[in-house]
Design a protein around this motif. Sequence first.
Motif, PDB file in Angstrom:
ATOM      1  N   THR A 157      -3.418   4.482  -7.762  1.00  0.00           N
ATOM      2  CA  THR A 157      -3.655   4.995  -7.006  1.00  0.00           C
ATOM      3  C   THR A 157      -3.177   6.072  -6.648  1.00  0.00           C
ATOM      4  OG1 THR A 157      -3.749   2.738  -6.697  1.00  0.00           O
ATOM      5  CG2 THR A 157      -2.465   3.461  -4.874  1.00  0.00           C
TER       6      THR A 157
ATOM      7  N   VAL B  35      -9.196   4.126  -4.260  1.00  0.00           N
ATOM      8  CA  VAL B  35      -8.629   5.187  -4.292  1.00  0.00           C
ATOM      9  C   VAL B  35      -9.195   6.714  -4.911  1.00  0.00           C
ATOM     10  CG1 VAL B  35      -6.731   6.421  -4.121  1.00  0.00           C
ATOM     11  CG2 VAL B  35      -6.671   4.271  -2.515  1.00  0.00           C
TER      12      VAL B  35
ATOM     13  N   ALA C 286      -4.867   6.809   0.926  1.00  0.00           N
ATOM     14  CA  ALA C 286      -4.246   6.375   0.427  1.00  0.00           C
ATOM     15  C   ALA C 286      -2.739   5.777  -0.249  1.00  0.00           C
ATOM     16  CB  ALA C 286      -3.756   7.493  -1.163  1.00  0.00           C
TER      17      ALA C 286
ATOM     18  N   SER D  82      -3.301   9.650  -5.020  1.00  0.00           N
ATOM     19  CA  SER D  82      -2.513  10.369  -3.725  1.00  0.00           C
ATOM     20  C   SER D  82      -1.486  11.852  -3.974  1.00  0.00           C
ATOM     21  CB  SER D  82      -1.270   9.222  -3.330  1.00  0.00           C
ATOM     22  OG  SER D  82      -1.127   9.118  -1.617  1.00  0.00           O
TER      23      SER D  82
END
Length: 598
Positions: free
Chosen positions: A273, A349, A328, A277
Amino acid sequence: MTTSLGPHAPLNPTTSPGPNAAGTPRPGLPERLDALEARLGDPFDAANPLGFGPILAADERGEMFDAGEEALHGYGLGAEFVPAALGGRLTRLDHLVEIMRSLYRRDPCLGLGYGAASFIASVNLWTAADAEQRRAAADLLLSNKRIAVAYHELAHGNDMARTEFTALPDGDRLLLDGRKEVVTNLRRAEAVVIFARTSPAPGSRSHSQLFLDKSALPADRYRDLPRFRTTGMRGVQLGGIEFDRCPVPADSVLGAPGQGLETALRSFQITRTTLVSMFTGIVDTGLRTTLRHTRDRRLYGRTALDLPHVRSVLTGVFTDLLTADCFATVATRALHLLPAQTPIYAQAVKYFVSKALMDAMTRLSSVLGAHFYIREGGTAIFQKLLRDIQPAGFGHAARAACQVSLMPQLPLLARRSWLPEADGAPAALFTPGGELPPLDFNALALSAAGREQLSSSLAAGLAAMPADDSQAGRQLRSHGEHFVQELSRLAEACAALSPAELSVTASSATYDLTTRYVRVLVAASCFETWRHARASGGSFLGDATWAAAALHQLRTPLGAPPAALPEHLEEPLWEELTRRHEESVSFGLLERRLSATG
């Protein structure tokens, strides 16, 4: 600004009270973000020793950027990966992501090779290690030392269940045998977390993770393998190691023997995750570089920015960056707020955001034309960023692997979560920068068991949508209704899937179901983030324009290139993009003052 944070700087929980460039409050951003930006300086400044010129020179040599690493030593970046209870600064994953984006905007090799590699390793320790192991790891990171994590074997890739590397019992110790390959910082790290088979028996309980101090290993029982050279991330030191009956203490195991795969799967929810991001920082600089170039580039008697197609592409990329950042950010907040559901969100994601970012950079390269691959001059950093962003799609886990992991969960999700009466997610999930409860590593689940609340939030949010008679508001409502209906269609289709359609042998139509589901999750994230920002008032996020544009792009047919935005959405987004560029403000959800010049 000369703010300095040393390697053992205490946690500073305060947030910056100052306004952003638009004059609105900056929610939930810690002051040390500005300290790091000030330390690194303007990357476009040719006289800056931490700027793009020296970074590109290191890239040409295939070396890590030494001056950048020294600056991060002075900042004490390792403390960002250490929980506050152990003397570090890690309290919130969204703050860590913002810190790391500063590095990815400048030099992704620093982001991965200095920072993220140790973070990936440390998450396993905070998840499963005993008190003594956690203390040892914290002391290393707080002293600017590195910890590598060795999962990978070239013969098996991401198929960890087929790991050949062994750490089998031999009396009161373990003997290490085998090879690990393509591991970041393996030669440079002072310690390593290593995934090994600790039992010859079949099944998932035959694997463990070990935490090893490299200085304590007998030198005649292991050897470093030659470095692996790469096309992108050239400075990152990818190494390998080979052991030959190397003895290590039996208490090197993290947690109970046989729990290695469970620990890895829990840790992956955090790293898949947050790492992708962080990569949004690359697109931020790619977009900024393209804006600078097209502003000064003259074509057909005008600047390139005067051409409608150029503006359309740049605005579309800005929209996609906001969309990816929104999804995200929601998923990162879910790690704190809905940890039992993150086995779903982490895969989604990685699958969606990585492709959105790579596609955005490709579209920017079409605007730059021949300048996108030139290795000198004002756009030279772009070709490095275009190469460096590619691991977003395969590093740590391939996009296809994430899609395959989502597929068998679809029927259970359809029966348990995609129901008209299902409750939506908590409001805190959709307030970027808002308060968060402490991160509980032990709350991360191996399976969501068919439970997730984000997708159903869209119907609840649409029912509570405030009146907005603007053209963007009406379009946003229409798009929201489409995705609510899409979830209903998905529920019917996924509930009827046969077991044969829930593995890698599934038909392309079943693979498409996962893509459609992920788009619903993204649409819900954007719609609800807008709705809650609208309720608080006064910010760009509360304007329906960006959310309507995001959902408009999400409705692009599968496999088709994104269509141009309608003029009533494109024009205000173009104005917002150029304002942020001129004021040296980041292009993501939370506006940050950057050192970069407009």
